[in-house]
Scaffold this motif. Structure first.
Motif, mmCIF file in Angstrom:
data_model
loop_
_atom_site.group_PDB
_atom_site.id
_atom_site.type_symbol
_atom_site.label_atom_id
_atom_site.label_comp_id
_atom_site.label_asym_id
_atom_site.label_seq_id
_atom_site.Cartn_x
_atom_site.Cartn_y
_atom_site.Cartn_z
ATOM 1 N N GLY A 276 0.818 -1.207 0.000
ATOM 2 C CA GLY A 276 0.000 0.000 0.000
ATOM 3 C C GLY A 276 0.850 1.254 0.000
ATOM 4 O O GLY A 276 2.023 1.226 -0.357
ATOM 5 N N THR A 277 0.265 2.350 0.444
ATOM 6 C CA THR A 277 0.957 3.629 0.543
ATOM 7 C C THR A 277 1.129 3.975 2.008
ATOM 8 O O THR A 277 0.159 3.999 2.762
ATOM 9 C CB THR A 277 0.161 4.747 -0.158
ATOM 10 O OG1 THR A 277 -0.061 4.357 -1.516
ATOM 11 C CG2 THR A 277 0.907 6.063 -0.131
ATOM 12 N N LEU A 278 2.365 4.216 2.418
ATOM 13 C CA LEU A 278 2.670 4.513 3.816
ATOM 14 C C LEU A 278 2.516 5.997 4.097
ATOM 15 O O LEU A 278 2.979 6.832 3.319
ATOM 16 C CB LEU A 278 4.109 4.084 4.135
ATOM 17 C CG LEU A 278 4.542 4.345 5.566
ATOM 18 C CD1 LEU A 278 5.238 3.136 6.125
ATOM 19 C CD2 LEU A 278 5.461 5.542 5.662
ATOM 20 N N ILE B 6 -0.844 2.508 6.701
ATOM 21 C CA ILE B 6 -0.676 2.059 5.319
ATOM 22 C C ILE B 6 -2.055 1.985 4.684
ATOM 23 O O ILE B 6 -2.946 1.289 5.184
ATOM 24 C CB ILE B 6 0.048 0.700 5.233
ATOM 25 C CG1 ILE B 6 1.464 0.844 5.788
ATOM 26 C CG2 ILE B 6 0.086 0.210 3.787
ATOM 27 C CD1 ILE B 6 2.290 -0.413 5.738
ATOM 28 N N GLU B 7 -2.208 2.730 3.582
ATOM 29 C CA GLU B 7 -3.470 2.737 2.850
ATOM 30 C C GLU B 7 -3.423 1.645 1.786
ATOM 31 O O GLU B 7 -2.510 1.603 0.962
ATOM 32 C CB GLU B 7 -3.692 4.083 2.174
ATOM 33 C CG GLU B 7 -4.928 4.123 1.307
ATOM 34 C CD GLU B 7 -5.004 5.342 0.427
ATOM 35 O OE1 GLU B 7 -6.003 5.455 -0.301
ATOM 36 O OE2 GLU B 7 -4.087 6.171 0.436
ATOM 37 N N ALA B 8 -4.391 0.764 1.830
ATOM 38 C CA ALA B 8 -4.513 -0.283 0.825
ATOM 39 C C ALA B 8 -5.958 -0.333 0.364
ATOM 40 O O ALA B 8 -6.857 -0.574 1.165
ATOM 41 C CB ALA B 8 -4.096 -1.629 1.409
ATOM 42 N N MET B 9 -6.178 -0.058 -0.898
ATOM 43 C CA MET B 9 -7.520 -0.078 -1.487
ATOM 44 C C MET B 9 -8.488 0.812 -0.708
ATOM 45 O O MET B 9 -9.593 0.408 -0.351
ATOM 46 C CB MET B 9 -8.034 -1.519 -1.580
ATOM 47 C CG MET B 9 -7.188 -2.366 -2.515
ATOM 48 S SD MET B 9 -7.630 -4.096 -2.582
ATOM 49 C CE MET B 9 -9.355 -4.044 -2.852
ATOM 50 N N GLU C 116 -3.690 0.971 10.591
ATOM 51 C CA GLU C 116 -2.672 1.436 11.530
ATOM 52 C C GLU C 116 -1.662 0.321 11.745
ATOM 53 O O GLU C 116 -2.027 -0.817 12.021
ATOM 54 C CB GLU C 116 -3.301 1.824 12.862
ATOM 55 C CG GLU C 116 -4.156 3.065 12.798
ATOM 56 C CD GLU C 116 -4.695 3.475 14.163
ATOM 57 O OE1 GLU C 116 -4.702 2.652 15.099
ATOM 58 O OE2 GLU C 116 -5.123 4.633 14.279
ATOM 59 N N ILE C 117 -0.382 0.658 11.637
ATOM 60 C CA ILE C 117 0.686 -0.308 11.868
ATOM 61 C C ILE C 117 1.228 -0.046 13.266
ATOM 62 O O ILE C 117 1.767 1.028 13.539
ATOM 63 C CB ILE C 117 1.803 -0.182 10.812
ATOM 64 C CG1 ILE C 117 1.220 -0.261 9.390
ATOM 65 C CG2 ILE C 117 2.880 -1.236 11.040
ATOM 66 C CD1 ILE C 117 0.397 -1.489 9.109
ATOM 67 N N SER D 45 4.886 7.194 0.523
ATOM 68 C CA SER D 45 5.616 6.340 -0.411
ATOM 69 C C SER D 45 4.921 4.995 -0.534
ATOM 70 O O SER D 45 4.394 4.464 0.436
ATOM 71 C CB SER D 45 7.035 6.086 0.093
ATOM 72 O OG SER D 45 7.747 7.281 0.169
ATOM 73 N N PRO D 46 4.964 4.401 -1.727
ATOM 74 C CA PRO D 46 4.424 3.047 -1.870
ATOM 75 C C PRO D 46 5.343 2.038 -1.184
ATOM 76 O O PRO D 46 6.570 2.195 -1.224
ATOM 77 C CB PRO D 46 4.393 2.822 -3.382
ATOM 78 C CG PRO D 46 5.347 3.804 -3.945
ATOM 79 C CD PRO D 46 5.420 4.948 -2.989
#
Length: 159
Positions: free
Chosen positions: A90-92, A119-122, A127-128, A145-146
């Motif tokens: 995803g995108t951090l 991290i954005e995914a779809m 939250e990490i 960043s990806p």
């Protein structure tokens, strides 16, 4: 892309059974067409795309040598740290929103369960959280960043 890479690509495409493959990079355009399985023929077209300014090759070799010498020293220094890796693709994002402060910064002490990033995914924001307690030594990824699965994100000193 050198001749050996092109030859390996041709062999791979011939074995794969694909009828046509096109590859285009900044300076090379390649089209590989294979005949039917009964013919065993392969046709390859390689076209060099002219580059405006020539690239000097001499500086590349010293940088490569320096980076290979620095890599073992860096790996040895990082061996005492715990690496926190991305659990998803995803995108951090290092902030909860653009106007908010960063989740963590270098030198900050973190506890188990603290949110390190999102991290954005779809279109889902995940939250990490930290699985270890310690001090953030290095942040390996820039904001927005990806990231790939299992990509190192943070180095944490557990002591």
């Amino acid at each position: 892309m050198d001749l050996k890479d092109i030859q390996n690509l041709i062999k791979f495409v011939a074995k794969s059974g694909a009828s046509e493959v096109k590859l285009e990079t900044d300076d090379v355009k390649i089209t590989i067409k294979t005949g039917g399985d009964d013919k065993g023929e392969t046709t390859t077209y390689v076209q060099q795309i002219p580059v405006g300014t020539p690239v000097a090759q001499a500086p590349v070799a010293p940088q490569t040598v320096a980076s290979t010498q620095a890599a073992p020293a860096e790996a040895e220094a990082n061996s005492k740290y715990i690496t926190i890796k991305s659990p998803i693709i995803g995108t951090l994002y290092r902030k909860p929103s653009p106007d908010k402060p960063l989740f963590v910064e270098v030198g900050q002490t973190i506890a188990e369960g603290d949110v390190l990033c999102i991290i954005e995914a779809m279109k889902l924001f995940n939250e990490i959280e930290s699985e270890v307690s310690g001090k953030v030594v290095k942040i390996l990824v820039d904001d927005a960043s990806p990231v790939e699965f299992d990509q190192p994100l943070f180095l944490v000193d557990p002591s």
